[in-house]
Enzyme design. Structure first.
Site, PDB file in Angstrom:
ATOM      1  N   HIS A   1       9.928  -6.709 -17.596  1.00  0.00           N
ATOM      2  CA  HIS A   1      10.909  -5.670 -17.861  1.00  0.00           C
ATOM      3  C   HIS A   1      10.614  -4.407 -17.080  1.00  0.00           C
ATOM      4  O   HIS A   1      11.528  -3.669 -16.696  1.00  0.00           O
ATOM      5  CB  HIS A   1      10.951  -5.374 -19.367  1.00  0.00           C
ATOM      6  CG  HIS A   1      11.869  -6.280 -20.110  1.00  0.00           C
ATOM      7  ND1 HIS A   1      11.756  -6.517 -21.452  1.00  0.00           N
ATOM      8  CD2 HIS A   1      12.931  -7.022 -19.698  1.00  0.00           C
ATOM      9  CE1 HIS A   1      12.717  -7.344 -21.832  1.00  0.00           C
ATOM     10  NE2 HIS A   1      13.433  -7.676 -20.788  1.00  0.00           N
TER      11      HIS A   1
ATOM     12  N   GLU B   1      17.092 -23.586  -8.115  1.00  0.00           N
ATOM     13  CA  GLU B   1      15.834 -23.001  -8.563  1.00  0.00           C
ATOM     14  C   GLU B   1      14.685 -24.001  -8.475  1.00  0.00           C
ATOM     15  O   GLU B   1      13.525 -23.615  -8.457  1.00  0.00           O
ATOM     16  CB  GLU B   1      15.966 -22.540 -10.018  1.00  0.00           C
ATOM     17  CG  GLU B   1      17.065 -21.520 -10.249  1.00  0.00           C
ATOM     18  CD  GLU B   1      17.395 -21.364 -11.711  1.00  0.00           C
ATOM     19  OE1 GLU B   1      16.965 -20.369 -12.317  1.00  0.00           O
ATOM     20  OE2 GLU B   1      18.081 -22.253 -12.259  1.00  0.00           O
TER      21      GLU B   1
ATOM     22  N   ASP C   1      12.789 -18.185  -9.667  1.00  0.00           N
ATOM     23  CA  ASP C   1      12.258 -19.476 -10.095  1.00  0.00           C
ATOM     24  C   ASP C   1      11.969 -20.388  -8.913  1.00  0.00           C
ATOM     25  O   ASP C   1      11.005 -21.159  -8.943  1.00  0.00           O
ATOM     26  CB  ASP C   1      13.222 -20.165 -11.065  1.00  0.00           C
ATOM     27  CG  ASP C   1      12.918 -19.835 -12.518  1.00  0.00           C
ATOM     28  OD1 ASP C   1      11.735 -19.590 -12.828  1.00  0.00           O
ATOM     29  OD2 ASP C   1      13.842 -19.823 -13.346  1.00  0.00           O
TER      30      ASP C   1
END
Length: 528
Positions: free
Chosen positions: A164, A392, A416
């Site tokens: 975050h 991904e 990813d």
């Protein structure tokens, strides 16, 4: 950064357990209210992050755990501290997305304990002078409310590119380098430092020439941010649509204001995460319609629910898995609970019919043609016009020609794709150097997808945060990528960089990067 709160003492409970339980309940409610207020004031990505933190302070499982610990004789602070620590350890063990939220949980625990003690929660200190903030990591509430007039850049010792801290820094156009091992030991107050977020480097005690160059680069970047908004294009006129990654309808106006030509990744998880049952078709239709209406005549790429063992949902799959990043997630989880997928696709088709946006729908974690055929055929059956796959998993690049015979488009999720290609957990600071989309192995997979798209005459976009790196954006276009999607705040920098090269020059940079032997060498080769 000030020191965090000292851990609570082991002093036994001195009051009645019911009274202390009520005191904890009140503290949790007050922390949740504070975080919710901060969320409403912050808006954008910060609002979503802070709302998630507020939910952590309202989790009834935490309160139940606290009650049990109080019953065992622990004092209120200790019971709260240990309850959150237990949940944090559980998230860390789960790995992937959930491990990235462990820092957020620690912050909520600190705030609740501070509330119980009647003292201010730890936070970023005030400063009268501009500064570069160096910390082990930052809590979402602190990152979201940084004073951008004073905070020039951010360096953290922990975290990864999808933490975050990193996400919020990008959303605020704040230069940040995360996962710098030993940062706290290497840097001191008052030390001169250059933070180069573009190169991912931190230079200590730079010479005068380096400082002059850094200041010139900063002025160029600031000028680009205020330049007139134009469509994304190269110097020779080759168009490269620049789109935004958004998480809810509330993000749409801000993205449009920053020049987004559409949406390259609309994450639908906000409707599902934290819920005890899947939202209805009607609820989903309204949410999707709200987003599509903000982009009439524009392309909007929607990713169906990306959840599974690393983002557990009780109504989808919350079974424990030893390695959830390689478990039942994405299209695998949706396929095992097909009605949830059918409802979502039905809602998207209804939103498509009700608006003028060009809707593209893709599934996460597609590995091969068989999975592509399953998803595309189901989407078309339920009324969708354009159905594709998110790249991904490395296997989709190896089989890109087969996949693009079926899919209407492919969009590359570089976060990813890099993690799986390099076998490097994207949350671990210890391997953050390997979690670099500049690595030639990742770039070669992107080229496979770009070449297959060109041969099939179908678009191949990038919606991972690699697109927000201006230098890498040029290379991606040179590899055959036809559109770029990123945090809206990054669009101005990328637009300015693309205008400095022709398509042939972008291809030449890409070729040099492909021939390199490391991520650092690729980055250097592409900028020579």
């Amino acid at each position: 950064m000030p020191e965090p709160l000292a851990p609570p003492s082991d002093e036994p409970l001195a009051a009645d357990a019911d009274g202390e339980h009520q005191r904890v309940q009140t503290a949790l409610a007050e922390v949740a209210a504070d975080l919710s207020a901060r969320a409403a004031a912050a808006g954008g990505d910060a609002q979503q992050v802070l709302e998630a933190a507020a939910l952590m302070a309202q989790d009834p499982a935490i309160l139940d755990d606290v009650r049990a610990r109080l019953g065992g004789g622990a004092n209120a602070e200790k019971a709260t501290w240990d309850a959150y620590a237990a949940f944090r350890d559980m998230l860390t063990e789960m790995g992937g997305y959930m491990a990235e939220r462990a820092t957020d949980l620690d912050d909520v625990a600190q705030r609740v304990v501070a509330q119980l003690r009647g003292v201010p929660a730890p936070g970023v200190p005030a400063s009268d002078e501009p500064f570069i903030l160096v910390a082990r990591d930052l809590a979402p509430a602190d990152t979201a409310t940084l004073d951008l007039e004073k905070t020039l850049a951010l360096v953290t010792q922990d975290g990864g590119p999808t933490s975050h801290t990193a996400i919020l820094a990008r959303s605020k156009s704040l230069p940040a380098v995360v996962g710098v091992v030993g940062a706290l030991d290497a840097m001191a107050d008052g030390q001169l430092v250059i933070v180069d977020a573009k190169a991912g480097t931190v230079v200590l005690d730079p010479d005068d020439a380096s400082v002059t160059a850094a200041r010139a680069e900063r002025e160029t970047r600031l000028a680009a941010a205020t330049a007139p908004i134009t469509e994304g294009a190269l110097a020779d006129g080759t168009t490269v649509p620049l789109m935004a990654n958004v998480g809810s309808a509330k993000d749409a106006p801000g993205a449009v204001a920053l020049g987004a030509e559409g949406v390259g990744l609309f994450r639908t998880e906000f409707l599902f995460l934290g819920a005890t049952s899947a939202p209805t078709v009607e609820e989903q239709t309204k949410a999707y319609t709200d987003v599509l209406q903000a982009f009439p005549g524009k392309k909007v790429v929607v990713r169906v629910l990306d959840a599974g063992a690393d983002k557990p949902l009780s109504f989808l799959n919350d079974a424990h898995e030893e390695n959830p990043a390689l478990g039942l997630r994405g299209i695998r989880a949706l396929r095992a609970s097909e009605q949830i997928l059918r409802d979502q696709l039905t809602a998207l088709a209804a939103a498509q019919a009700a608006t003028e946006a060009e809707l593209y729908v893709m599934a996460p974690m597609i590995a091969d043609r068989e999975e592509t055929e399953y998803f595309v055929s189901l989407g078309k059956e339920l009324g969708l016009e354009r159905v594709g796959a998110m790249a991904e998993v490395p296997s989709i690049a190896v089989l890109a020609d087969q996949v693009l015979e079926v899919a209407d488009f492919v969009s590359i999720g570089t976060n990813d794709l890099t993690q799986y290609t390099m076998a490097a957990d994207r949350q671990l600071g210890s391997v953050s150097a390997m979690q670099d989309p500049w690595h030639p192995a990742v770039l070669r997979l992107v080229k496979m997808l770009g070449d297959a798209g060109s041969s099939a005459g179908k678009p191949v976009g990038v919606c991972g945060e690699a697109a927000a790196d201006p230098g890498l954006a040029v290379v991606l276009v040179g590899l055959g990528v036809t559109s770029l999607s990123m945090s809206a705040s990054a669009i101005a920098d990328v637009r300015a960089e693309l205008l400095t090269v022709t398509l042939d020059e972008a291809k030449a940079r890409a070729a040099r990067a492909l021939a390199a032997t490391s991520a650092a060498a690729a980055r250097q080769a592409a900028t020579v």
